[in-house]
Every structure is written in C-alpha cells, then in structure tokens.
Design a protein around this motif. Sequence first.
Motif, PDB file in Angstrom:
ATOM      1  N   VAL A   1       0.863  -1.186   0.000  1.00 43.26           N
ATOM      2  CA  VAL A   1       0.000   0.000   0.000  1.00 43.26           C
ATOM      3  C   VAL A   1       0.893   1.226   0.000  1.00 43.26           C
ATOM      4  O   VAL A   1       1.700   1.417   0.917  1.00 43.26           O
ATOM      5  CB  VAL A   1      -0.927   0.023   1.233  1.00 43.26           C
ATOM      6  N   LEU A   2       0.747   2.053  -1.046  1.00 44.60           N
ATOM      7  CA  LEU A   2       1.500   3.298  -1.121  1.00 44.60           C
ATOM      8  C   LEU A   2       0.537   4.475  -1.163  1.00 44.60           C
ATOM      9  O   LEU A   2      -0.370   4.561  -0.344  1.00 44.60           O
ATOM     10  CB  LEU A   2       2.461   3.272  -2.319  1.00 44.60           C
ATOM     11  N   ILE A   3       0.688   5.370  -2.115  1.00 37.94           N
ATOM     12  CA  ILE A   3      -0.013   6.659  -2.111  1.00 37.94           C
ATOM     13  C   ILE A   3      -1.525   6.506  -1.960  1.00 37.94           C
ATOM     14  O   ILE A   3      -2.129   5.798  -2.760  1.00 37.94           O
ATOM     15  CB  ILE A   3       0.313   7.416  -3.401  1.00 37.94           C
ATOM     16  N   PRO A   4      -2.168   7.196  -1.013  1.00 40.87           N
ATOM     17  CA  PRO A   4      -1.556   7.999   0.058  1.00 40.87           C
ATOM     18  C   PRO A   4      -1.190   7.173   1.285  1.00 40.87           C
ATOM     19  O   PRO A   4      -0.971   7.705   2.360  1.00 40.87           O
ATOM     20  CB  PRO A   4      -2.664   8.991   0.396  1.00 40.87           C
ATOM     21  N   GLY A   5      -1.182   5.859   1.146  1.00 45.14           N
ATOM     22  CA  GLY A   5      -0.823   4.996   2.255  1.00 45.14           C
ATOM     23  C   GLY A   5      -2.026   4.547   3.050  1.00 45.14           C
ATOM     24  O   GLY A   5      -3.172   4.638   2.619  1.00 45.14           O
ATOM     25  N   ILE A   6      -1.750   4.028   4.237  1.00 44.37           N
ATOM     26  CA  ILE A   6      -2.785   3.544   5.144  1.00 44.37           C
ATOM     27  C   ILE A   6      -3.294   4.726   5.964  1.00 44.37           C
ATOM     28  O   ILE A   6      -2.502   5.486   6.528  1.00 44.37           O
ATOM     29  CB  ILE A   6      -2.221   2.447   6.063  1.00 44.37           C
ATOM     30  N   ALA A   7      -4.589   4.891   6.017  1.00 42.05           N
ATOM     31  CA  ALA A   7      -5.161   5.998   6.789  1.00 42.05           C
ATOM     32  C   ALA A   7      -4.749   5.857   8.258  1.00 42.05           C
ATOM     33  O   ALA A   7      -4.732   4.754   8.809  1.00 42.05           O
ATOM     34  CB  ALA A   7      -6.676   6.002   6.662  1.00 42.05           C
ATOM     35  N   PRO A   8      -4.393   6.971   8.914  1.00 42.53           N
ATOM     36  CA  PRO A   8      -3.905   6.892  10.293  1.00 42.53           C
ATOM     37  C   PRO A   8      -4.851   6.172  11.245  1.00 42.53           C
ATOM     38  O   PRO A   8      -4.389   5.446  12.140  1.00 42.53           O
ATOM     39  CB  PRO A   8      -3.726   8.366  10.680  1.00 42.53           C
ATOM     40  N   ASP A   9      -6.164   6.334  11.077  1.00 42.36           N
ATOM     41  CA  ASP A   9      -7.088   5.686  11.997  1.00 42.36           C
ATOM     42  C   ASP A   9      -7.269   4.194  11.710  1.00 42.36           C
ATOM     43  O   ASP A   9      -7.925   3.488  12.475  1.00 42.36           O
ATOM     44  CB  ASP A   9      -8.451   6.391  11.970  1.00 42.36           C
TER      45      ASP A   9
END
Length: 556
Positions: A268-276
Amino acid sequence: MPRLPFQGIFSRPFRRRFLRAVAAVGLLNLFSASVFAQVPATRVEPEGQVVIGVAQEPTRFHPLQRRTEVDDAVHLNVFSTLWSLSPEGNLVPDLAVEVPSVENGGISADGLEWRIKLRPDVTWHDGAPFTAEDVKFTIETLANPSYPSPSRHGHELVRDIEVVSPTEVRWRLERPFAPYLAILAWAGIAPQHILAGVTDPADPSFNNSPVGTGPFRFGERRPGDHVSLVANDKYHGQGPFLKQAVLKYIPDQIGLKTQFITGAVDAVLIPGIAPDLAKEVERAPGVKVHYSPNQFVEIIALNTQLPQFQDPAVREALYLALDKNTVFNEIYPTGTKRPTESFLPEQSWAYKKDLPEHRFDLGAARALLDKAGWKPGADGIREKDGTRLAFSISTIAGDHLREQFQQLLQQDWRSIGVDLSIKNAPSAALWGDFWRKSQFDSIIVGLIVPIASDPDPSNRFGSWAIQARGGTGLNTFQYDNPEVDRLLREGVGTFDRERRKQIYFEIQDIVRRDLPYLPLVQGRSIEGTKNGLVGYQPNLGYRVNAWNLRDWRWEK
C-alpha cells in the motif's frame, strides 16, 4: 576515506564557497562516482509480480509534462535521470558516468560551465541508443516557454547546449543557480528520436505508450483500474528482480486497507494507510506497517484571487477559527501528524521552527471580520461590498479523514459567518486543471515544496509560477508578493548556505503572515508490505516510495 569531490585542485576560498553551494542544495554527502557500480556481475532473471494498491490514479506518463505524486510511481521506474538521490541524500550517477563537480572537471570554478559525461551502454525500451542528443532535447524542451513543462525553473537559465559526442554534452548557465543539481535529479530524460517530431504537446500517443530507459517498460493502463509495468531486460543498472509491477487503483482508503489485509494487494503506497486504520492493519497476519517521515505538509490552499480571499483579514480569521486541537485529538490518532506553521518539512536545513503558533479563537475571528467590514446578513452569512463570505472546499473523494475534517470546518466557520460548501472529486479530476490552473476556491492538499533535497520554494510562491496567468510552476494559490519574488531570486543566486537559510527564514515569516494557505500538519507515511516482499525503502528525496521498484523482490 574517499575525498570530497571538490578537494585538491582549486584554491581553498573557492573550495569553501563551492562546498557551501553543494551543502545549500542539501547534497554535502559524498557523490558516488563509480561508472557501473549499479550493474551486477550476473543479471538475475526477473520473476514474480507485485500488486501495489494506490488510492489515487496514475494518468500522466510524459516525462516533460505536468504530473502528480502518484504519477511519479510510473515515471521513476520507466524513465531515468542523469543522477538520482539515495535515501541517505547522496547523488548517485544513473545516465551520467559521474556527478559533475569542480574536481572532476564537470563544473567550472564559477559554477556556470557544465560538462556531463554519459554512459555508453544505455538503450531506450524500443532498442534505440541513448545519446547526448536526448539530454539536449530534454533540457531545451523543458525550458521552452511555449511547452507545457512542469516547471522551467532552472532550465530557463541553460544556454549554448552542445553535443560534444554521443556520450558528452555541455552547456552554460546564464547565472549561478544553486538548486540545479537537485532539479536534474528529478528530470526524467525523454527520447529525442520519438518526441522531436511531435509538434502538438497535447498529442496523447506518447502518454499512452511511453518509452524510457528505466528498469521497467510501460505495460498497459486500464483507466479506473490499474497500470502495469514490465521488466526491462536491457536495463543498464541493477535489477529489476520482478517480472511485473502493477499499480492497482482503489479509490477509497477503507477499501484499500481491506484489499491489503485480505491479500488482494501486496503493498500500500499513495496515500498509504489511513492513520485511523493503521493499528487494525498492524494486527493483521502476514503484513508489515512502515512509518516514515515524508516531506508532505498538509494545508488548506486558498485561491487568493477570489474576492473573499483578497482580504487578509478573511484569511487570518479563517485560521483563527480552525480547531487544530480537535483535528489532532479526534480525527488523526496521536503521533501520526505533527502541527506545523511552515511550508517546509522539519527535516529541511531551512526549516524555521519559531514561527508564530496557531491559536483557536472564534471570538477573535469574529472581531477581526467585524473590523474589516464583513457584516452578517439576514441568514448569518457575512457580506462586504456585495460579496458573500461563501466558498467551497475540495479534497479527494473517499478520503474519509479529510471528509470528517471538512465537516468540522463547516461547523466552526459557520459560527463566524462563513458559508462553506463541499466539492470533492476523484484524484484524476482534482489534480488536473482544477488544481494547476486555480479553478478551486479552497482545497485540502498535501504539499511538497522542496525539489529533491533543495528547499527553494520558487515553484510554489514565485509570481512567475502561476499557471492561471500563463506561467509554469505550482503557485496555485496565485500568491503574488514582490518582496517574496525578490528573495526567491536572491536565494537561488547564492551558494552561501547560511545566507540561503536566512533568506528562506524570511520567506517563511512573510508567508506565515500573508497566509495564502492555512498550514495544518506535517505527516508521516504509513505504508504496508506483505511479509516476504523485500526492497521497500523510504526516501525523503522523492514524493513516492516506489522510487526503487528495481530492487523489490520476493524472498525465496
């Protein structure tokens, strides 16, 4: 220990001055000068594939035209640059035999004359030889004011480009320009033998089937679904070890997370894994979560040419009415974002840490608008000289955390008399002319200001970088401040790092005062890979951590 490239043959005062020049572009580490250091003794047969999930869709594959961060995942693997940036900040030769310096004769003592020696063993994906003509064509095209290049910054200073031989090119700079080594680390070289005959920049044929010299050849694009890259068995450097890399477009981050933990995508790249969602992913078996700093600064960009935003009191009032504490404590989990007041990441040597701190004060915001003559109408929305304090805010559709933030803004800004509407769209629609030509009112965006490792912000704040006015660059705020323009020109014209730092400190002060955007946070990349997938490596010098797909492979 190897000597610094500028030691030995020039006077000490000049060596000190030029060393400061190199430090000023953030590249004081040793340059790698080995001609074929990247080539393995025996080429390994590529095998397997990797599927990389991205929540933004790559659509622009022309190296000489405008593109977004997610497009870089394709560009950095299909095209090559003269030199690249290692994760440690070193310049590493790629198409060039060596990084030019004073000591190796590549750059003159005054920094104006450049001579680049090129590798003789490089071919384009169609089998044609790579030569100095390609470098000349690339720089001349990027500098052409009638061509839609991503930026002419630096390239427009190049004069008298001469092809000395198929493996050597030289040019002269009109005046000293400190960031040019760094800028060239991001400039993919284009095939002159294909593109020289294309007279219409809008011709889509090359974008649909790009040809480069990089470790992967372009495979296919299925709009709305994926882009595939195929191993280049004639690559001049190390790798690639994978037969194929697929960039799979999954438009919302919850769906991206689900496909990762169920095994449908390998990374998983852009924008990545959501912080929550990061903690949930960490608990999933068979995957790794990677936290790393990045250069993105999240902001609310304002189109300063809107009547509402031309009043500095409005911009300041909106910032006072922005509840950052709730953003940090309720929307983004603790530790995933850091508040910032600057457009530069805190890792930059030019970052100014003592800018005025934001405060949340709805009463002060209302008082400021009252004083500026913005009076509430019958519906509570303020007006001045026939202009309502009403505008839209945009972001990527499906980014659930930003969408929560938009709802918070609607509530808080309504309480000071602002009518905020939401106008979201998929990334492919958002980051085209809507963003580049300032067709938005306001927009939540992750901004990268440095080019490679150089902090020069000319491309974002110079008045000449406003595409909506015919310029090239990314001053999408349409910010126009003559004092900032003067400082920007001074900043790129000196090799004195301390002087450059003071100039960029001053620019940060002015921009923080003027607020052409509302600064929010500096983030961290939260990305994921399956166990057994090796080669992933964060690199602050690039906008995407797919910069080195040539090194990715599966453990046996």
